[in-house]
Motif scaffolding. Sequence first.
Motif, mmCIF file in Angstrom:
data_model
loop_
_atom_site.group_PDB
_atom_site.id
_atom_site.type_symbol
_atom_site.label_atom_id
_atom_site.label_comp_id
_atom_site.label_asym_id
_atom_site.label_seq_id
_atom_site.Cartn_x
_atom_site.Cartn_y
_atom_site.Cartn_z
ATOM 1 N N ALA A 135 89.332 17.210 46.285
ATOM 2 C CA ALA A 135 88.471 17.980 45.379
ATOM 3 C C ALA A 135 89.086 19.330 45.041
ATOM 4 C CB ALA A 135 87.087 18.166 46.008
ATOM 5 N N ALA A 136 89.640 20.001 46.044
ATOM 6 C CA ALA A 136 90.270 21.301 45.803
ATOM 7 C C ALA A 136 91.466 21.157 44.876
ATOM 8 C CB ALA A 136 90.684 21.929 47.126
ATOM 9 N N GLU A 137 92.264 20.111 45.095
ATOM 10 C CA GLU A 137 93.428 19.878 44.235
ATOM 11 C C GLU A 137 93.009 19.557 42.804
ATOM 12 O OE1 GLU A 137 97.463 17.045 44.080
ATOM 13 O OE2 GLU A 137 96.151 17.017 45.845
ATOM 14 N N ALA A 138 91.829 18.955 42.658
ATOM 15 C CA ALA A 138 91.325 18.587 41.329
ATOM 16 C C ALA A 138 90.708 19.771 40.588
ATOM 17 C CB ALA A 138 90.285 17.482 41.461
ATOM 18 N N GLY A 139 90.573 20.910 41.250
ATOM 19 C CA GLY A 139 89.966 22.068 40.599
ATOM 20 C C GLY A 139 88.452 22.071 40.653
ATOM 21 N N ILE A 140 87.876 21.292 41.556
ATOM 22 C CA ILE A 140 86.417 21.211 41.692
ATOM 23 C C ILE A 140 85.890 22.518 42.272
ATOM 24 C CG2 ILE A 140 84.540 20.033 42.892
ATOM 25 C CD1 ILE A 140 85.885 18.351 40.653
ATOM 26 N N ARG A 141 84.765 23.004 41.746
ATOM 27 C CA ARG A 141 84.178 24.251 42.215
ATOM 28 C C ARG A 141 82.874 24.066 42.992
ATOM 29 N NH1 ARG A 141 86.455 28.918 40.043
ATOM 30 N NH2 ARG A 141 88.669 28.485 39.738
ATOM 31 N N TYR A 142 82.181 22.927 42.790
ATOM 32 C CA TYR A 142 81.013 22.645 43.635
ATOM 33 C C TYR A 142 80.790 21.141 43.705
ATOM 34 C CZ TYR A 142 78.206 22.530 39.246
ATOM 35 O OH TYR A 142 77.708 22.267 37.987
ATOM 36 N N LEU A 143 80.154 20.720 44.799
ATOM 37 C CA LEU A 143 79.893 19.313 45.100
ATOM 38 C C LEU A 143 78.427 19.007 44.881
ATOM 39 C CD1 LEU A 143 80.686 16.550 46.551
ATOM 40 C CD2 LEU A 143 79.951 17.691 48.672
ATOM 41 N N VAL A 144 78.126 17.884 44.210
ATOM 42 C CA VAL A 144 76.760 17.379 44.093
ATOM 43 C C VAL A 144 76.736 16.033 44.815
ATOM 44 C CG1 VAL A 144 74.857 16.789 42.550
ATOM 45 C CG2 VAL A 144 76.561 18.476 41.814
ATOM 46 N N PHE A 145 76.137 16.003 45.998
ATOM 47 C CA PHE A 145 76.215 14.800 46.842
ATOM 48 C C PHE A 145 74.824 14.207 47.070
ATOM 49 C CE2 PHE A 145 76.386 12.595 50.976
ATOM 50 C CZ PHE A 145 77.392 11.680 50.687
ATOM 51 N N THR A 146 74.736 12.872 46.975
ATOM 52 C CA THR A 146 73.474 12.162 47.160
ATOM 53 C C THR A 146 73.084 12.116 48.637
ATOM 54 O OG1 THR A 146 74.772 10.116 47.114
ATOM 55 C CG2 THR A 146 73.560 10.690 45.128
ATOM 56 N N THR A 147 72.228 13.035 49.041
ATOM 57 C CA THR A 147 71.706 12.981 50.409
ATOM 58 C C THR A 147 70.782 11.779 50.568
ATOM 59 O OG1 THR A 147 69.770 14.366 49.938
ATOM 60 C CG2 THR A 147 71.817 15.492 50.561
ATOM 61 N N LYS A 148 70.042 11.443 49.498
ATOM 62 C CA LYS A 148 69.154 10.276 49.499
ATOM 63 C C LYS A 148 68.915 9.832 48.070
ATOM 64 C CE LYS A 148 64.620 10.574 50.076
ATOM 65 N NZ LYS A 148 63.250 10.640 50.660
ATOM 66 N N HIS A 149 69.161 8.550 47.785
ATOM 67 C CA HIS A 149 68.837 8.006 46.469
ATOM 68 C C HIS A 149 67.458 7.360 46.533
ATOM 69 C CE1 HIS A 149 69.696 6.059 42.524
ATOM 70 N NE2 HIS A 149 70.366 7.171 42.361
ATOM 71 N N HIS A 150 67.043 6.713 45.447
ATOM 72 C CA HIS A 150 65.690 6.184 45.372
ATOM 73 C C HIS A 150 65.400 5.150 46.462
ATOM 74 C CE1 HIS A 150 66.420 8.085 41.632
ATOM 75 N NE2 HIS A 150 66.762 7.025 40.934
ATOM 76 N N ASP A 151 66.448 4.477 46.969
ATOM 77 C CA ASP A 151 66.238 3.444 47.990
ATOM 78 C C ASP A 151 65.794 4.012 49.332
ATOM 79 O OD1 ASP A 151 68.589 4.543 48.985
ATOM 80 O OD2 ASP A 151 69.819 2.785 48.570
ATOM 81 N N GLY A 152 65.874 5.328 49.498
ATOM 82 C CA GLY A 152 65.359 5.963 50.697
ATOM 83 C C GLY A 152 66.333 6.082 51.846
ATOM 84 N N PHE A 153 67.560 5.558 51.698
ATOM 85 C CA PHE A 153 68.525 5.654 52.798
ATOM 86 C C PHE A 153 69.081 7.075 52.874
ATOM 87 C CE2 PHE A 153 72.651 5.308 54.868
ATOM 88 C CZ PHE A 153 72.311 4.574 56.000
ATOM 89 N N CYS A 154 68.991 7.669 54.056
ATOM 90 C CA CYS A 154 69.362 9.078 54.240
ATOM 91 C C CYS A 154 70.772 9.197 54.798
ATOM 92 C CB CYS A 154 68.382 9.759 55.185
ATOM 93 S SG CYS A 154 66.667 9.692 54.616
ATOM 94 N N MET A 155 71.583 10.022 54.151
ATOM 95 C CA MET A 155 72.970 10.223 54.575
ATOM 96 C C MET A 155 73.085 11.432 55.513
ATOM 97 S SD MET A 155 74.767 7.766 53.165
ATOM 98 C CE MET A 155 76.466 8.187 52.765
ATOM 99 N N TRP A 156 71.976 11.793 56.150
ATOM 100 C CA TRP A 156 71.986 12.859 57.151
ATOM 101 C C TRP A 156 71.080 12.441 58.301
ATOM 102 C CZ3 TRP A 156 68.398 12.963 53.308
ATOM 103 C CH2 TRP A 156 67.113 13.420 53.591
ATOM 104 N N ASP A 157 71.142 13.165 59.394
ATOM 105 C CA ASP A 157 70.397 12.815 60.602
ATOM 106 C C ASP A 157 68.981 13.367 60.525
ATOM 107 O OD1 ASP A 157 69.868 11.818 63.123
ATOM 108 O OD2 ASP A 157 70.646 13.602 64.154
ATOM 109 N N THR A 158 68.177 12.758 59.671
ATOM 110 C CA THR A 158 66.809 13.226 59.474
ATOM 111 C C THR A 158 65.907 12.841 60.642
ATOM 112 O OG1 THR A 158 64.892 13.142 58.010
ATOM 113 C CG2 THR A 158 66.243 11.146 58.135
ATOM 114 N N ARG A 159 64.952 13.711 60.930
ATOM 115 C CA ARG A 159 63.952 13.433 61.963
ATOM 116 C C ARG A 159 62.834 12.548 61.438
ATOM 117 N NH1 ARG A 159 61.314 18.824 63.455
ATOM 118 N NH2 ARG A 159 59.963 17.349 64.583
#
Length: 483
Positions: A135-159
């Motif tokens: 990303a840095a090599e590509a010149g990216i300045r910020y990341l938009v990452f799907t923590t959770k899509h409509h299916d409800g699967f969480c990409m973080w350690d949610t309680r």
Amino acid sequence: MENDITADFVKMDETEKITAENEGSQLKEGETEEKIQQGVHNYSAADEYVWPTDTKVLQKLEWFQDQKLALMMHWGPYSQLGIVESWALSDADAEWSRTGIDWEVSGSEFKEQYFGLNKTFNPIRFEPEKWADIAAEAGIRYLVFTTKHHDGFCMWDTRYSDYKITGEDCPYHTNQYADICGHLFEAFRKKGIGIAAYFSKADWHIDSYWAKGYPRGDYMWRGPSYVPAEHREEWEKFVRFTGNQIKELAANYGKLDIMWFDAGWVCEQTGQDIRLGEIIDEIRTWQPGMLCADRTIGGPYENYITPEQCVPEKPLGVPWESCITLGTSFSFAYEDTYKSPREVIHLLTDIVAKGGNLAINVGPQPDGRLPKGAVAALKGMGAWLKVFGEAIYGTRVCAPYKKENIAFTRKGETVYALEMFAEEEAAVPGEVWIPYEGKVKNVTMLDTAERVLFTCSTGGITVKAPCCDKTAAPIARVYKLEV
């Protein structure tokens, strides 16, 4: 967001093919389901934009408008199938979203199999530092990452849910990088890249949204399975759950520059509120100035507008960001094809000339790597930006914005004219008409700092461009006008 159905127009040769898709795309009063056509969202009208009053939020909007380029990533268990993310779970969207799936009339077997994908999702080749390096090599300045899509699967350690990357039934839960959001966000921050947490306000897995025992039965759609106004207790369970997850991300995962909310229909089509404004106000007490992109909703918490798979025809006059796929899909698609660096730079230039940002989307592979074709395109984009990024980052709009193949940006007393060449075989002229009507003192080439001769006339200047000894036309030539 949607997968293959936009392939015909996102695989473009010219930016204008995307711009053409924008005709009539802004939201109109009274529209509901028409705001989303086959998973692709419409966007809010600029003349209804509400400027924030919070000084720190306004300062953050200036930061946002300086960044210009984001990397958006849709990733989850669905990447194993190479199909559209989440949408195939909605029976009401089955006709377009289940293309290529051998599904029976009710779709119940497929939905059961989809929700079971967490049991085989094991991206053991995920290396967050490598993603951040690319990303840095590509010149990216910020990341938009799907923590959770409509299916409800969480990409973080949610309680608050067991349907997550760190759940015991997900084989990846023992990996050192199992809490994907935590490791990914930190790796990108170390590269100086901002963080935007994408979060779907819909959750098709939680039983307080798609609840059993209501007249809808097993036939599901984008909204809840019940009428919220008639079942307040059920709806309040969902509201509390959603608020808890949003605050959890903002409290436990470091500095968030932006929270990016999808699934506007949750409130629009039900007529009910999840009280997002209250949640954001609370978060801003410990994350001051954090932006909120409550897309398609309008009002004080849609801090910037989010066209999807399209570019507005003209400058909007308010902060905005187009999210557009690098390939044909938001999520990973097997044997996908990707835009060339030339196409992406031309797309970025068109957007920046109109005052917007580009969130270029890449869907990671199910094993945790980024597709080679996507990486090659990103690195080619970055190579160009390393030389010419001065004309992109930190700039603002400059009339006449874009005429034919020349786009304009401005930074202080400097105007940049970007002359784009659509194809390698394009002719590279020795004299170039630049339709900038302001007074010009000097003209230099941005890449070499070489001064070039120019003559002024009504409506613009004519420059004597330096000789081009390349066998192929450059992606763009950039003239630096001292005004």
